[in-house]
Design a protein around this motif. Structure first.
Motif, PDB file in Angstrom:
ATOM      1  N   LEU A   1       0.844  -1.197   0.000  1.00  0.00           N
ATOM      2  CA  LEU A   1       0.000   0.000   0.000  1.00  0.00           C
ATOM      3  C   LEU A   1       0.877   1.243   0.000  1.00  0.00           C
ATOM      4  O   LEU A   1       1.714   1.429   0.887  1.00  0.00           O
ATOM      5  CB  LEU A   1      -0.906   0.005   1.233  1.00  0.00           C
ATOM      6  N   LEU A   2       0.689   2.089  -1.025  1.00  0.00           N
ATOM      7  CA  LEU A   2       1.360   3.384  -1.079  1.00  0.00           C
ATOM      8  C   LEU A   2       0.428   4.444  -0.506  1.00  0.00           C
ATOM      9  O   LEU A   2      -0.777   4.407  -0.741  1.00  0.00           O
ATOM     10  CB  LEU A   2       1.722   3.760  -2.517  1.00  0.00           C
ATOM     11  N   SER A   3       0.996   5.406   0.205  1.00  0.00           N
ATOM     12  CA  SER A   3       0.154   6.452   0.781  1.00  0.00           C
ATOM     13  C   SER A   3       0.838   7.809   0.669  1.00  0.00           C
ATOM     14  O   SER A   3       2.048   7.932   0.881  1.00  0.00           O
ATOM     15  CB  SER A   3      -0.156   6.148   2.254  1.00  0.00           C
ATOM     16  N   CYS A   4       0.043   8.824   0.317  1.00  0.00           N
ATOM     17  CA  CYS A   4       0.528  10.202   0.291  1.00  0.00           C
ATOM     18  C   CYS A   4      -0.575  11.088   0.866  1.00  0.00           C
ATOM     19  O   CYS A   4      -1.509  10.586   1.503  1.00  0.00           O
ATOM     20  CB  CYS A   4       0.917  10.635  -1.122  1.00  0.00           C
ATOM     21  N   SER A   5      -0.501  12.368   0.646  1.00  0.00           N
ATOM     22  CA  SER A   5      -1.477  13.286   1.252  1.00  0.00           C
ATOM     23  C   SER A   5      -2.902  12.961   0.822  1.00  0.00           C
ATOM     24  O   SER A   5      -3.790  12.774   1.654  1.00  0.00           O
ATOM     25  CB  SER A   5      -1.129  14.730   0.880  1.00  0.00           C
ATOM     26  N   GLY A   6      -3.138  12.913  -0.490  1.00  0.00           N
ATOM     27  CA  GLY A   6      -4.490  12.659  -0.966  1.00  0.00           C
ATOM     28  C   GLY A   6      -4.662  11.369  -1.733  1.00  0.00           C
ATOM     29  O   GLY A   6      -5.767  10.960  -2.044  1.00  0.00           O
ATOM     30  N   GLY A   7      -3.565  10.714  -2.093  1.00  0.00           N
ATOM     31  CA  GLY A   7      -3.635   9.454  -2.818  1.00  0.00           C
ATOM     32  C   GLY A   7      -3.520   9.608  -4.325  1.00  0.00           C
ATOM     33  O   GLY A   7      -3.476   8.605  -5.045  1.00  0.00           O
ATOM     34  N   LEU A   8      -3.446  10.861  -4.815  1.00  0.00           N
ATOM     35  CA  LEU A   8      -3.415  11.071  -6.268  1.00  0.00           C
ATOM     36  C   LEU A   8      -2.066  10.686  -6.875  1.00  0.00           C
ATOM     37  O   LEU A   8      -2.010   9.895  -7.825  1.00  0.00           O
ATOM     38  CB  LEU A   8      -3.731  12.536  -6.589  1.00  0.00           C
ATOM     39  N   THR A   9      -0.981  11.221  -6.334  1.00  0.00           N
ATOM     40  CA  THR A   9       0.332  10.931  -6.901  1.00  0.00           C
ATOM     41  C   THR A   9       0.725   9.468  -6.680  1.00  0.00           C
ATOM     42  O   THR A   9       1.293   8.834  -7.570  1.00  0.00           O
ATOM     43  CB  THR A   9       1.412  11.844  -6.290  1.00  0.00           C
ATOM     44  N   THR A  10       0.400   8.933  -5.510  1.00  0.00           N
ATOM     45  CA  THR A  10       0.712   7.523  -5.271  1.00  0.00           C
ATOM     46  C   THR A  10      -0.171   6.616  -6.123  1.00  0.00           C
ATOM     47  O   THR A  10       0.239   5.518  -6.499  1.00  0.00           O
ATOM     48  CB  THR A  10       0.556   7.145  -3.786  1.00  0.00           C
ATOM     49  N   GLY A  11      -1.388   7.078  -6.443  1.00  0.00           N
ATOM     50  CA  GLY A  11      -2.266   6.301  -7.317  1.00  0.00           C
ATOM     51  C   GLY A  11      -1.661   6.150  -8.696  1.00  0.00           C
ATOM     52  O   GLY A  11      -1.693   5.064  -9.296  1.00  0.00           O
ATOM     53  N   PHE A  12      -1.094   7.240  -9.204  1.00  0.00           N
ATOM     54  CA  PHE A  12      -0.432   7.185 -10.513  1.00  0.00           C
ATOM     55  C   PHE A  12       0.795   6.283 -10.453  1.00  0.00           C
ATOM     56  O   PHE A  12       1.038   5.468 -11.351  1.00  0.00           O
ATOM     57  CB  PHE A  12      -0.026   8.599 -10.940  1.00  0.00           C
ATOM     58  N   PHE A  13       1.572   6.416  -9.372  1.00  0.00           N
ATOM     59  CA  PHE A  13       2.768   5.593  -9.198  1.00  0.00           C
ATOM     60  C   PHE A  13       2.402   4.112  -9.100  1.00  0.00           C
ATOM     61  O   PHE A  13       3.024   3.253  -9.715  1.00  0.00           O
ATOM     62  CB  PHE A  13       3.519   6.054  -7.943  1.00  0.00           C
ATOM     63  N   ALA A  14       1.352   3.804  -8.326  1.00  0.00           N
ATOM     64  CA  ALA A  14       0.902   2.416  -8.160  1.00  0.00           C
ATOM     65  C   ALA A  14       0.490   1.816  -9.488  1.00  0.00           C
ATOM     66  O   ALA A  14       0.773   0.638  -9.771  1.00  0.00           O
ATOM     67  CB  ALA A  14      -0.258   2.349  -7.167  1.00  0.00           C
ATOM     68  N   GLN A  15      -0.163   2.603 -10.328  1.00  0.00           N
ATOM     69  CA  GLN A  15      -0.586   2.113 -11.645  1.00  0.00           C
ATOM     70  C   GLN A  15       0.620   1.717 -12.491  1.00  0.00           C
ATOM     71  O   GLN A  15       0.624   0.650 -13.125  1.00  0.00           O
ATOM     72  CB  GLN A  15      -1.393   3.195 -12.366  1.00  0.00           C
TER      73      GLN A  15
END
Length: 213
Positions: free
Chosen positions: A105-119
């Motif tokens: 699980l990646l986590s950041c402030s809002g999940g947007l940048t980590t969501g792109f990274f996870a993809q």
């Protein structure tokens, strides 16, 4: 091949699958469609679908990642050919049962940048056939779902929360993502970080077991 013989072979193949027994999986018919046979293990589910014109579909889905690990369809020609393809599918689903997926699980402030990274990470994972699955979440929801994961990686923006996250998620590996890796979305290095963390956890378990004994 004669159409009548095709029908006979397909029916024989259907019946043959239904009577197979193996401790490593269970076989059952779909309640909604009697033309579908399910073969299930702890980590995977296999569908054998019998379509019109004696066309048979074989599909294996990873129950953890929800990804299709094996898919092909063929028209019944000979029993020998059908059994060879069936055995290939069985090997695929059994291999899943011995390779549990590490959930990250990646986590950041809002999940947007980590969501792109996870993809991007998941795309490489699929290409390499690694036993990993990566998701992303904003830090506000981290504590609620973090317990469902093996490894939690914190983006540089919230690295100051490491001590708190580590204290709450006691059974998970909690690491900060180095800024140089996160800023470049360096998929290769993040996978190396995950792999190393996983190996360290396994080695620690072995060490604890040896000391206990």
């Amino acid at each position: 091949m004669d159409e009548f013989l095709q029908d006979i072979n397909t029916l024989f193949f259907f019946k043959w699958i239904c009577i197979q027994e193996n401790k490593r999986f269970q076989i059952y018919l779909s309640e909604k469609d009697k033309n579908i046979i399910y073969i299930e293990t702890e980590y995977g589910i296999e569908e054998v679908t019998f379509n019109p014109l004696n066309i048979i579909e074989l599909k294996v889905t990873n129950k953890i990642t929800k990804e299709v690990n094996f898919y092909l369809h063929f028209q019944m020609k000979t029993i020998k050919h059908a059994l060879e393809l069936f055995n290939e599918m069985i090997e695929s689903i059994i291999s899943l049962s011995s390779k549990p997926v590490t959930k990250v699980l990646l986590s950041c402030s809002g999940g947007l940048t980590t969501g792109f990274f996870a993809q991007r990470i998941n795309e490489v994972i699929r290409l390499l056939g690694l036993d990993l699955k990566v998701d992303a979440i904003g830090h506000n929801n981290l504590y609620q779902i973090g317990t469902n994961y093996d490894i939690v990686l914190l983006a540089p923006q919230i690295s100051y929360l490491h001590a708190k996250v580590h204290d709450i998620l006691k059974n998970q590996i909690v690491l900060n993502i180095p800024p140089q890796i996160f800023a470049k979305y360096d998929v290769g290095k993040i996978i190396s970080l995950i792999t190393k963390a996983n190996e360290n956890k396994k080695n620690q378990k072995i060490f604890n077991l040896m000391n206990y004994q």
